[in-house]
Design an enzyme around this catalytic site. Sequence first.
Site, PDB file in Angstrom:
ATOM      1  N   HIS A 169       0.853  -1.188   0.000  1.00 39.61           N
ATOM      2  CA  HIS A 169       0.000   0.000   0.000  1.00 39.61           C
ATOM      3  C   HIS A 169       0.888   1.237   0.000  1.00 39.61           C
ATOM      4  O   HIS A 169       2.104   1.140   0.205  1.00 39.61           O
ATOM      5  CB  HIS A 169      -0.869   0.034   1.269  1.00 39.61           C
ATOM      6  CG  HIS A 169      -0.018   0.313   2.474  1.00 39.61           C
ATOM      7  ND1 HIS A 169       0.770  -0.660   3.060  1.00 39.61           N
ATOM      8  CD2 HIS A 169       0.232   1.462   3.154  1.00 39.61           C
ATOM      9  CE1 HIS A 169       1.454  -0.121   4.051  1.00 39.61           C
ATOM     10  NE2 HIS A 169       1.152   1.175   4.136  1.00 39.61           N
ATOM     11  N   HIS A 179       5.702   6.738  -0.874  1.00 43.95           N
ATOM     12  CA  HIS A 179       6.515   5.532  -1.089  1.00 43.95           C
ATOM     13  C   HIS A 179       5.713   4.288  -0.751  1.00 43.95           C
ATOM     14  O   HIS A 179       4.779   4.341   0.043  1.00 43.95           O
ATOM     15  CB  HIS A 179       7.788   5.589  -0.236  1.00 43.95           C
ATOM     16  CG  HIS A 179       7.525   5.507   1.232  1.00 43.95           C
ATOM     17  ND1 HIS A 179       7.091   6.599   1.974  1.00 43.95           N
ATOM     18  CD2 HIS A 179       7.609   4.479   2.108  1.00 43.95           C
ATOM     19  CE1 HIS A 179       6.937   6.235   3.229  1.00 43.95           C
ATOM     20  NE2 HIS A 179       7.233   4.951   3.336  1.00 43.95           N
TER      21      HIS A 179
HETATM   22  P1  ATP Z   1       4.798  -3.672  11.815  1.00 42.54           P
HETATM   23  O1  ATP Z   1       4.896  -2.371  12.598  1.00 42.54           O
HETATM   24  O2  ATP Z   1       3.832  -4.668  12.405  1.00 42.54           O
HETATM   25  O3  ATP Z   1       6.124  -4.229  11.450  1.00 42.54           O
HETATM   26  P2  ATP Z   1       3.842  -1.960   9.766  1.00 42.54           P
HETATM   27  O4  ATP Z   1       4.914  -0.956  10.104  1.00 42.54           O
HETATM   28  O5  ATP Z   1       3.577  -2.230   8.318  1.00 42.54           O
HETATM   29  O6  ATP Z   1       4.121  -3.354  10.417  1.00 42.54           O
HETATM   30  P3  ATP Z   1       2.143  -0.162  11.172  1.00 42.54           P
HETATM   31  O7  ATP Z   1       3.272   0.181  12.091  1.00 42.54           O
HETATM   32  O8  ATP Z   1       0.780  -0.311  11.742  1.00 42.54           O
HETATM   33  O9  ATP Z   1       2.461  -1.517  10.418  1.00 42.54           O
HETATM   34  O10 ATP Z   1       2.126   0.939  10.036  1.00 42.54           O
HETATM   35  C1  ATP Z   1       1.088   1.071   9.097  1.00 42.54           C
HETATM   36  C2  ATP Z   1       1.541   2.024   8.007  1.00 42.54           C
HETATM   37  O11 ATP Z   1       1.793   3.314   8.573  1.00 42.54           O
HETATM   38  C3  ATP Z   1       2.853   1.623   7.341  1.00 42.54           C
HETATM   39  O12 ATP Z   1       2.813   2.083   5.996  1.00 42.54           O
HETATM   40  C4  ATP Z   1       3.897   2.384   8.103  1.00 42.54           C
HETATM   41  O13 ATP Z   1       5.036   2.656   7.302  1.00 42.54           O
HETATM   42  C5  ATP Z   1       3.156   3.690   8.418  1.00 42.54           C
HETATM   43  N1  ATP Z   1       3.628   4.249   9.691  1.00 42.54           N
HETATM   44  C6  ATP Z   1       3.767   3.600  10.853  1.00 42.54           C
HETATM   45  N2  ATP Z   1       4.206   4.419  11.821  1.00 42.54           N
HETATM   46  C7  ATP Z   1       4.342   5.639  11.256  1.00 42.54           C
HETATM   47  C8  ATP Z   1       4.750   6.926  11.735  1.00 42.54           C
HETATM   48  N3  ATP Z   1       5.105   7.130  12.991  1.00 42.54           N
HETATM   49  N4  ATP Z   1       4.761   7.950  10.848  1.00 42.54           N
HETATM   50  C9  ATP Z   1       4.396   7.775   9.578  1.00 42.54           C
HETATM   51  N5  ATP Z   1       3.994   6.594   9.056  1.00 42.54           N
HETATM   52  C10 ATP Z   1       3.970   5.536   9.882  1.00 42.54           C
END
Ligand code: ATP
Length: 176
Positions: free
Chosen positions: A42, A123
């Site tokens: 995504h 990205h």
């Molecule tokens: P995991 O944390 O379980 O390894 P993940 O990073 O894909 O998996 P999430 O942390 O829930 O899952 O993130 C969901 C989406 O939001 C992802 O695209 C992640 O890159 C983005 N994201 C997460 N934390 C942040 C943040 N602090 N700022 C901006 N984008 C974020």
Amino acid sequence: MNVKNLRLFFGLPLPHRQAEAIDRWCRELGLDGRPVARRNLHLTLTFLGSHSVERLAELQCLGEGIRGNAFEMKLDRLETGRHGLVCLGTGQAPEALLQLAGELQRLLRGAGYTLDERVFWPHLTLARDCRNPPLPASVPDFCWRAERFVLFHSTSDAQGTLYKPLFHWPLVTPER
Ligand code: ATP
Ligand code: MG
């Protein structure tokens, strides 16, 4: 009272065919980190963090109020980021994408949400924790028409991470 918190973000989903093509290409690259599962590919528009389930109605209204234009999304280069992040980026972010992300941020901040202060970086994450990011000679043009945006609930259990779409809204093609 048992208030459930949900980890939420707005994003662009990927059509199945493009997700398959990107996943196939990514496997051939042989990344050494933690790859993102095909079902989870995504592009994040705005990350909200954890919020009470009671705020969903408000977020649904907020999404409803956005009149975004559809656009061609083209991912044509490999980029890297912190924590061994390897992702697909774009040489030219469509104006409608920047407007959509900007409008979401404006409305969310207005509604009291605290968002990431960093400049929006379009990205699509392929893998994390890569120690030796590959340098492919070229990247295929992965293209699709973005015709909707989604509020995702990011869930995690023993089976791994799964982003569940909660609401989606259309992006319209402007009349000529
Ligand atoms: P995991 O944390 O379980 O390894 P993940 O990073 O894909 O998996 P999430 O942390 O829930 O899952 O993130 C969901 C989406 O939001 C992802 O695209 C992640 O890159 C983005 N994201 C997460 N934390 C942040 C943040 N602090 N700022 C901006 N984008 C974020
Ligand atoms: Mg994360």
